[in-house]
Design an enzyme around this catalytic site. Sequence first.
Site, PDB file in Angstrom:
ATOM      1  N   SER A 209       0.844  -1.194   0.000  1.00 55.24           N
ATOM      2  CA  SER A 209       0.000   0.000   0.000  1.00 55.24           C
ATOM      3  C   SER A 209       0.882   1.247   0.000  1.00 55.24           C
ATOM      4  CB  SER A 209      -0.940  -0.018   1.215  1.00 55.24           C
ATOM      5  OG  SER A 209      -1.919   0.993   1.086  1.00 55.24           O
ATOM      6  N   ASN A 210       0.333   2.376   0.340  1.00 52.65           N
ATOM      7  CA  ASN A 210       1.124   3.614   0.431  1.00 52.65           C
ATOM      8  C   ASN A 210       0.540   4.467   1.546  1.00 52.65           C
ATOM      9  OD1 ASN A 210      -1.003   5.435  -0.737  1.00 52.65           O
ATOM     10  ND2 ASN A 210      -0.692   4.054  -2.469  1.00 52.65           N
ATOM     11  N   ALA A 211       1.131   5.619   1.791  1.00 53.96           N
ATOM     12  CA  ALA A 211       0.786   6.412   2.978  1.00 53.96           C
ATOM     13  C   ALA A 211      -0.357   7.412   2.748  1.00 53.96           C
ATOM     14  CB  ALA A 211       2.025   7.159   3.466  1.00 53.96           C
TER      15      ALA A 211
END
Length: 402
Positions: A209-211
Site C-alpha cells: 500500500s502507500n501512505a
Amino acid sequence: MLKSKKIIIGICGSIAAYKAAFLVRLLVKEGAEVRVIMTSSAKQFITPLTLATLSKNEVLSEFTANAEQGVWNNHVALGLWADLILVAPASAHTLARFSQGICNDLLTAVYLSARCPIMLAPAMDLDMYLHPSTQANLQKLRDYGNIIIDAASGELASGLSGVGRMAEPEDILQKLKHYFLPDLPLKQKRVLLTAGPTQEAIDPVRFISNASSGKMGYALAHTLTEYGATVYLISGPTHLTMENDKVTLISVRSAQEMFEAAEQYFETCDIAIFAAAVSDYTPVKKHTKKIKKSTEDLHLELSKTPDIAKSLSTRKGKHQFTVGFALETHDEEKNANKKIREKNLDMIVLNSLNDQGAGFGYDTNKVKVILAHSAEIKTFPLKSKQEVAKDIVQLIIDNYHA
Ligand code: C5P
C-alpha cells in the site's frame, strides 16, 4: 432554505385537510412565514382556530374581514405577497375552478392574482381523481405552469383503495425545500471521486500500500456537495468517516475493486476526479494462508494494476470533465504535462514531495493546477486541504464548460 419565505397555504374541503395542520407546523418550524386561506367547506373538516394557532396568523376565508368598518382582505396584495402558494389539499372542485378561472371566493381570487409559483396537492377519491375531467383540469393547470404534487396510492377515506391520497406533509415539505434550493453551480451534477490508498493483498495479513490518508479526496467530496453536486466517493481503506447525505461512499480495498466500482459510476457522471493513490502493482499470487518465514529470500512477482484514470478518461463523452492528481519528486511540470496527455485529462493537480507540508498525511497541501485546454498553470500557496479543495472545485466550475 425556507427561512423567511412567505408561503400561502390554501386548504380545500377534503378529509385530508387535517394533514394541512402538520404541513403548517413543519413550515413554521423551518422558519417560513405562513398565511392560511381556507375555502368555506374546508372549515367543516378542520377549524380555523387550529390553523391560526399553528401558523401564528389569522386564517382568511372571506373577502371582507369586517364589513361594517370597511375592512377587507385584499386578494391582490395577498397574491403579490407570497413567494409561493401551496394548495393542499386541492379538491376536485377547486382544481376545476382554478382551471376555468372561476373566481368566487378569496382562495380563487388570490390564485388568479398571484405571480409566484403555485403548487397543487390534489386529494380526492379514486374515481374522482381518475375521471377524465379531473385529469384534463390537472393537465390544463400543468400547462399553465402550476406544479402538481401527484396524489399517492393507498387506503382512501371512502374505504376504497387506490390513487387519490394527498401526498404526505414531509414529502410536500421536501418538494418546497427543493424548489427553494439556491442555484448552485454544481446543482444536478454527478461527480465520481476516487480517494485514499489501495491495498494489494500478499497473503491474509500482509499487503502492498502507500501512505495516502484520503484527506484531500474527502475534503473535495464535502466541498463538491457545498456547491450542489451529488458525489460517488470510491474510497480505499482510510481512517476517515463520511457523514454527508449528498455523498455515497463506496468502500473498496484493491486497485481492481476500485476500477470495477469506478467503471459502474463513470458513464452517468458529469465530472470524474481521480484523487486516489492507486497501487501501480499487485502481487500475481495472493496466498490464501499466511506466508511462513524461511531461511530463503522471498521473491514477489507483481503485475500492473489497471490505470483507472487513463482507462476511463480515454473513453469520456463530450459532456464529461476529468481531473487527475500527480505526486512528483522531480521534473514535476514536465511529468504532469505528460500525464495530462497520456491519461486524456482536462485538468491535473500537481503536488510536489519537495514542498514542506504538502502531500500524504499532512492537513495542508501546496498545489499547482495545469489546465489541458490552455496549458495554463495556476500556482497556489500552502493552505489547509479544505481550502485547497475550494480552489480545485472553483477551477473545475470555471473550466467545466470551457
Ligand atoms: O500515473 P500516476 O500514478 O502518477 O497518475 C496519477 C493519477 O492517476 C492520479 O489521478 C491517480 O488517481 C490516477 N491513477 C489511477 N489508477 C492507477 C494509477 C493512477 O486512477 N492505477
